[in-house]
Write a protein that holds these residues in place. Structure first.
Motif, short mmCIF file in Angstrom:
data_model
loop_
_atom_site.label_atom_id
_atom_site.label_comp_id
_atom_site.label_asym_id
_atom_site.label_seq_id
_atom_site.Cartn_x
_atom_site.Cartn_y
_atom_site.Cartn_z
N ALA A 146 5.24 7.06 6.14
CA ALA A 146 6.40 6.65 6.80
C ALA A 146 7.42 5.67 6.06
CB ALA A 146 5.91 6.35 8.13
N GLY A 147 6.61 4.53 5.58
CA GLY A 147 7.35 3.49 5.04
C GLY A 147 8.10 3.92 3.79
N ARG A 194 -4.89 6.27 8.37
CA ARG A 194 -3.96 5.38 8.79
C ARG A 194 -3.02 4.88 7.72
NH1 ARG A 194 -7.08 1.23 13.34
NH2 ARG A 194 -7.59 3.17 14.68
N PHE A 195 -3.89 4.22 6.60
CA PHE A 195 -3.02 4.10 5.24
C PHE A 195 -1.87 5.03 5.06
CE2 PHE A 195 -2.23 4.22 0.92
CZ PHE A 195 -1.79 2.89 0.75
N LEU A 196 -2.38 6.19 4.74
CA LEU A 196 -1.51 7.36 4.52
C LEU A 196 -0.50 7.43 5.51
CD1 LEU A 196 -1.30 9.60 2.49
CD2 LEU A 196 -2.65 11.09 3.60
N ARG A 237 -6.27 -4.78 12.53
CA ARG A 237 -5.56 -5.19 13.80
C ARG A 237 -4.06 -4.73 13.30
NH1 ARG A 237 -6.37 -9.63 17.55
NH2 ARG A 237 -4.71 -8.62 18.60
N PHE A 238 -3.69 -5.36 12.28
CA PHE A 238 -2.26 -5.27 11.69
C PHE A 238 -1.89 -4.58 10.52
CE2 PHE A 238 -3.27 -9.51 13.63
CZ PHE A 238 -2.81 -9.29 14.80
N GLY A 239 -2.93 -3.81 9.93
CA GLY A 239 -2.73 -3.17 8.70
C GLY A 239 -1.47 -2.22 8.63
N GLY A 240 -1.16 -1.62 9.65
CA GLY A 240 -0.29 -0.63 9.81
C GLY A 240 1.32 -1.33 9.54
N ALA A 241 1.54 -2.23 10.10
CA ALA A 241 2.78 -3.08 10.07
C ALA A 241 2.91 -3.79 8.56
CB ALA A 241 2.81 -4.08 11.02
N ILE A 242 1.69 -4.08 7.94
CA ILE A 242 1.60 -4.42 6.67
C ILE A 242 2.18 -3.40 5.61
CG2 ILE A 242 0.24 -5.46 4.70
CD1 ILE A 242 -1.42 -7.00 6.95
N PHE A 253 3.74 -0.42 6.17
CA PHE A 253 4.92 0.11 6.62
C PHE A 253 6.31 -0.98 6.04
CE2 PHE A 253 8.70 0.76 8.77
CZ PHE A 253 9.12 2.19 8.67
N PHE A 254 6.10 -2.28 6.66
CA PHE A 254 7.27 -2.93 6.52
C PHE A 254 6.98 -3.83 4.75
CE2 PHE A 254 6.96 -3.10 11.08
CZ PHE A 254 8.41 -2.73 11.40
N GLY A 255 5.90 -3.72 4.15
CA GLY A 255 5.69 -4.21 2.97
C GLY A 255 6.45 -3.37 1.99
N ARG A 256 6.76 -2.17 2.35
CA ARG A 256 7.61 -1.47 1.45
C ARG A 256 8.97 -1.83 1.16
NH1 ARG A 256 7.92 1.64 -2.69
NH2 ARG A 256 5.62 1.95 -2.15
N PHE A 257 9.46 -2.82 1.93
CA PHE A 257 10.83 -3.42 2.01
C PHE A 257 10.72 -4.68 1.40
CE2 PHE A 257 10.59 0.02 5.22
CZ PHE A 257 11.70 0.57 4.82
N ALA A 258 9.72 -5.33 0.95
CA ALA A 258 9.42 -6.67 0.49
C ALA A 258 8.82 -6.53 -1.13
CB ALA A 258 8.73 -7.50 1.09
N ALA A 259 9.81 -6.76 -1.85
CA ALA A 259 9.19 -6.89 -3.48
C ALA A 259 7.80 -6.89 -3.73
CB ALA A 259 10.41 -7.52 -4.44
#
Length: 215
Positions: A147-148, A140-142, A108-113, A115-121
């Motif tokens: 994008a991230g 989807r991961f790719l 359900r939320f993997g895309g957000a995790i 993409f935005f995970g790229r900006f958190a150490a």
């Protein structure tokens, strides 16, 4: 991150150039704690102040390292992450129902995790392995990973190039805020799981029926 690692980055970048950026970012994305963002920003500042390096190539190397490293991390998580969790998860109260719930949440939320995970150490280091271990769709991961990685490389690469050391001052609170948001989100999910775990596990079973597959 130990100071001797970050302090040695700039001399390495000055000597070996783009390879250092690519390798450090790739290793961090694979799951090795490395200062990938520091390498990117340091190289970008160097390019802006001395023209010793080309900013387009810096961004290209950082983006490529992020994407390749994340895919390696995904494969490691996919190959070994879930089997290890199935075998040893009960030691940390991760039974089959909770493991399937993790897959459902990534569904359900993997895309957000990703993409935005790229900006958190912390997430930048482990999000790819978590995606693989939770059997998140590789296609989807790719897409979200690419994008991230591209947005991250452009944002911090151009930021370092255009604004110099000011971006270092800015990147720290951004990173802290992103990490704090990730931790807060994790705590919220834990609280919600304690309250709605049974309902969510039922939803996970409907979405992912049958025994948990480790293939």
């Amino acid at each position: 991150m130990p100071a001797f690692i970050t302090d040695s980055l700039l001399p390495l970048i000055q000597t070996h150039g783009y390879w250092v950026i690519f390798v450090v970012v790739m290793l961090e994305s694979t799951g090795v704690p490395m200062p990938g963002e520091t390498a990117l920003v340091s190289a970008a500042i160097l390019a802006g102040s001395t023209k010793q390096l080309n900013i387009e190539l810096i961004i290209l190397c950082a983006g490529a390292g992020a994407i390749l490293g994340d895919n390696l991390g995904y494969m490691i998580g996919h190959r070994w992450g879930l089997p290890l969790l199935v075998r040893y998860g009960h030691y940390v109260h991760l039974d089959e129902g909770r493991l399937k719930l993790g897959q459902y949440l990534f569904l359900r939320f993997g895309g957000a995790i990703v993409f935005f995970g790229r900006f958190a150490a912390l997430l930048r280091t482990f999000a790819a392995m978590l995606a693989g271990a939770n059997r998140y769709s590789w296609r989807r991961f790719l897409a979200y990973n690419a994008a991230g990685g591209i947005v991250w490389a452009l944002l911090f690469g151009l930021g370092g190039y255009l604004f110099g050391h000011a971006i270092e001052t800015l990147s720290r609170p951004i990173g802290i805020a992103a990490a704090a948001a990730a931790i807060l989100g994790f705590l919220v999910v834990l609280l919600l799981m304690r309250r709605f775990e049974a309902q969510w596990q039922e939803a996970a079973e409907r979405a992912l029926p049958g025994p948990l597959s480790v293939d």
